[in-house]
Design an enzyme around this catalytic site. Structure first.
Site, PDB file in Angstrom:
ATOM      1  N   GLU A 190     121.769  28.132  16.344  1.00  0.00           N
ATOM      2  CA  GLU A 190     120.950  27.243  16.129  1.00  0.00           C
ATOM      3  C   GLU A 190     119.790  27.116  16.842  1.00  0.00           C
ATOM      4  O   GLU A 190     118.894  26.323  16.464  1.00  0.00           O
ATOM      5  CB  GLU A 190     121.663  25.820  16.307  1.00  0.00           C
ATOM      6  CG  GLU A 190     121.802  25.612  17.789  1.00  0.00           C
ATOM      7  CD  GLU A 190     121.931  24.160  18.151  1.00  0.00           C
ATOM      8  OE1 GLU A 190     121.782  23.410  17.091  1.00  0.00           O
ATOM      9  OE2 GLU A 190     121.698  23.410  19.300  1.00  0.00           O
ATOM     10  N   ASN A 191     119.432  27.959  17.738  1.00  0.00           N
ATOM     11  CA  ASN A 191     118.271  28.212  18.626  1.00  0.00           C
ATOM     12  C   ASN A 191     117.476  29.599  18.465  1.00  0.00           C
ATOM     13  O   ASN A 191     116.588  29.767  19.181  1.00  0.00           O
ATOM     14  CB  ASN A 191     118.517  28.016  20.044  1.00  0.00           C
ATOM     15  CG  ASN A 191     119.149  26.427  20.387  1.00  0.00           C
ATOM     16  OD1 ASN A 191     120.263  26.564  20.921  1.00  0.00           O
ATOM     17  ND2 ASN A 191     118.349  25.561  20.286  1.00  0.00           N
ATOM     18  N   ASN A 244     122.625  20.266  16.489  1.00  0.00           N
ATOM     19  CA  ASN A 244     122.121  19.535  16.462  1.00  0.00           C
ATOM     20  C   ASN A 244     120.507  19.841  16.175  1.00  0.00           C
ATOM     21  O   ASN A 244     119.648  19.035  15.488  1.00  0.00           O
ATOM     22  CB  ASN A 244     121.511  18.391  17.636  1.00  0.00           C
ATOM     23  CG  ASN A 244     121.349  19.286  18.864  1.00  0.00           C
ATOM     24  OD1 ASN A 244     121.999  20.312  19.362  1.00  0.00           O
ATOM     25  ND2 ASN A 244     120.341  19.248  19.497  1.00  0.00           N
ATOM     26  N   HIS A 245     120.224  21.274  16.084  1.00  0.00           N
ATOM     27  CA  HIS A 245     119.008  21.947  15.749  1.00  0.00           C
ATOM     28  C   HIS A 245     119.005  22.472  14.251  1.00  0.00           C
ATOM     29  O   HIS A 245     117.942  23.136  14.072  1.00  0.00           O
ATOM     30  CB  HIS A 245     118.532  22.860  16.681  1.00  0.00           C
ATOM     31  CG  HIS A 245     118.014  22.415  18.073  1.00  0.00           C
ATOM     32  ND1 HIS A 245     116.805  21.437  18.062  1.00  0.00           N
ATOM     33  CD2 HIS A 245     118.765  22.361  19.386  1.00  0.00           C
ATOM     34  CE1 HIS A 245     116.688  21.163  19.346  1.00  0.00           C
ATOM     35  NE2 HIS A 245     117.723  21.594  20.059  1.00  0.00           N
ATOM     36  N   HIS A 291     126.056  24.416  22.898  1.00  0.00           N
ATOM     37  CA  HIS A 291     125.113  23.423  23.100  1.00  0.00           C
ATOM     38  C   HIS A 291     124.415  23.394  24.487  1.00  0.00           C
ATOM     39  O   HIS A 291     123.232  23.146  24.719  1.00  0.00           O
ATOM     40  CB  HIS A 291     125.654  22.053  22.667  1.00  0.00           C
ATOM     41  CG  HIS A 291     124.455  20.786  22.903  1.00  0.00           C
ATOM     42  ND1 HIS A 291     123.306  20.900  22.322  1.00  0.00           N
ATOM     43  CD2 HIS A 291     124.421  19.609  23.799  1.00  0.00           C
ATOM     44  CE1 HIS A 291     122.410  19.875  22.401  1.00  0.00           C
ATOM     45  NE2 HIS A 291     123.153  19.147  23.523  1.00  0.00           N
ATOM     46  N   HIS A 300     130.133  21.430  19.154  1.00  0.00           N
ATOM     47  CA  HIS A 300     128.783  21.400  19.646  1.00  0.00           C
ATOM     48  C   HIS A 300     128.318  19.982  20.495  1.00  0.00           C
ATOM     49  O   HIS A 300     128.175  18.943  19.707  1.00  0.00           O
ATOM     50  CB  HIS A 300     127.813  21.837  18.633  1.00  0.00           C
ATOM     51  CG  HIS A 300     126.395  22.197  18.960  1.00  0.00           C
ATOM     52  ND1 HIS A 300     126.016  23.290  19.367  1.00  0.00           N
ATOM     53  CD2 HIS A 300     125.084  21.457  18.974  1.00  0.00           C
ATOM     54  CE1 HIS A 300     124.681  23.235  19.778  1.00  0.00           C
ATOM     55  NE2 HIS A 300     124.265  22.291  19.407  1.00  0.00           N
ATOM     56  N   ASP A 329     125.083  30.048  21.800  1.00  0.00           N
ATOM     57  CA  ASP A 329     123.684  29.910  21.226  1.00  0.00           C
ATOM     58  C   ASP A 329     122.804  30.919  21.360  1.00  0.00           C
ATOM     59  O   ASP A 329     122.566  31.185  22.677  1.00  0.00           O
ATOM     60  CB  ASP A 329     123.243  28.516  21.861  1.00  0.00           C
ATOM     61  CG  ASP A 329     123.997  27.343  21.879  1.00  0.00           C
ATOM     62  OD1 ASP A 329     125.357  27.465  22.153  1.00  0.00           O
ATOM     63  OD2 ASP A 329     123.715  26.210  21.445  1.00  0.00           O
ATOM     64  N   HIS A 335     124.530  25.456  26.879  1.00  0.00           N
ATOM     65  CA  HIS A 335     123.949  26.835  27.083  1.00  0.00           C
ATOM     66  C   HIS A 335     124.315  27.159  28.612  1.00  0.00           C
ATOM     67  O   HIS A 335     123.714  28.562  28.984  1.00  0.00           O
ATOM     68  CB  HIS A 335     122.230  26.776  27.259  1.00  0.00           C
ATOM     69  CG  HIS A 335     121.766  26.671  25.698  1.00  0.00           C
ATOM     70  ND1 HIS A 335     120.358  26.797  25.403  1.00  0.00           N
ATOM     71  CD2 HIS A 335     122.128  26.145  24.880  1.00  0.00           C
ATOM     72  CE1 HIS A 335     120.180  26.513  24.501  1.00  0.00           C
ATOM     73  NE2 HIS A 335     121.217  26.063  23.703  1.00  0.00           N
TER      74      HIS A 335
END
Length: 274
Positions: A39-40, A67-68, A178, A153, A8, A180
């Site tokens: 996604e982040n 999820n983001h 997810h 994820h 991520d 991290h």
């Protein structure tokens, strides 16, 4: 085939490190295919179309999410025209975008990439195992795809491990995102699938999961939000997993973690050329 998966991207620090360093990594290691979870990337929440394009231009072949994925509202629109951005495949039917696709690598090989989201301690999407089963059945390794990469994820390590064993021998790599934090369990499973529970993040590890430490610590202590989560701006570590596949079977022959720069001890795959 030589492939790389990066965990991520978190905020400006993570995305800048990848955008600046990935071109040289791809060239120096003669990588055939690169997947990045993004996604982040936009201030820690989602990914904008411009950031997506910057990551693709730097050498990523595909960007996965989680999820983001919808945190940047424009993603609902631009994901329809961006074939190389994936959202979890187990979103309900009719959700914009795609969760899996067959891509062409630099060496001409066909690489299937699928993004799936777990359900333990996560938003309850459709069954991830059934969703991935359909992907693999439609695009079998060695017959249609020369390699298959699955980004799981998910929060629970047990769910990621279960997915790895569920797919062992049928895909090239199962890697978790997810949480991290890079795990130390990279391995080739008995059936020939490379596996790692979490690739870690590309971001500042002098943080709480890539975010400035003060607000997360405050919330754990007081249970009261004191402000917004903001990505840490320190030196970034690029984290991920490198692997090589057999050109005939598509199964993994070598796998190793990657950690470059930043606060963590550097880890360079022993089969990379330095």
């Amino acid at each position: 085939m030589k492939l790389l998966f990066l965990g991520d991207l978190v905020g400006r620090t993570g995305r800048t490190a990848v955008i600046e360093q990935l071109p040289a990594i791809v060239e120096d290691q003669q990588l055939d295919f690169v997947v990045v979870n993004g996604e982040n990337a936009a201030a820690g929440f989602g990914i904008t179309e411009q950031i997506l394009q910057d990551v693709l231009d730097a050498g990523a072949d595909v960007v996965t999410t989680g999820n983001h994925v919808w945190d940047q509202r424009d993603t609902l629109v631009y994901i329809e025209r961006q074939d190389r951005l994936l959202r979890p495949v187990n979103f309900p039917s009719g959700t914009p975008g795609r969760g899996a696709h067959l891509f062409t690598a630099r060496n001409g090989a066909q690489v299937m990439v699928a993004n799936v989201m777990g359900r333990v301690y996560m938003d309850a999407l459709d069954d991830p195992f059934a969703a991935i089963e359909r992907v693999v059945d439609d695009c079998p390794l060695g017959a249609v795809a020369d390699a298959i990469i699955i980004d799981v994820h998910a929060e629970a390590t047990s769910e990621k491990q279960a997915m790895g064993h569920f797919l062992d021998g049928r895909v090239s790599l199962v890697v978790g995102t997810h949480t991290h934090v890079p795990t130390a369990d990279h391995q080739i499973l008995p059936g020939g699938t490379a596996y790692m529970t979490d690739a870690g993040m590309c971001g500042c590890y002098d943080s709480v999961l890539g975010m400035d430490k003060e607000e997360p610590v405050n919330r754990f202590q007081r249970k009261i939000p004191g402000g917004r989560f903001t990505p840490a701006e320190g030196e970034a570590t690029i984290s991920g997993v490198a692997f090589e596949t057999n050109d005939r079977t598509g199964l993994a022959e070598r796998v190793a973690p990657v950690r470059i720069g930043g606060h963590l001890e550097p880890v360079i795959p022993p089969f990379w050329n330095l």
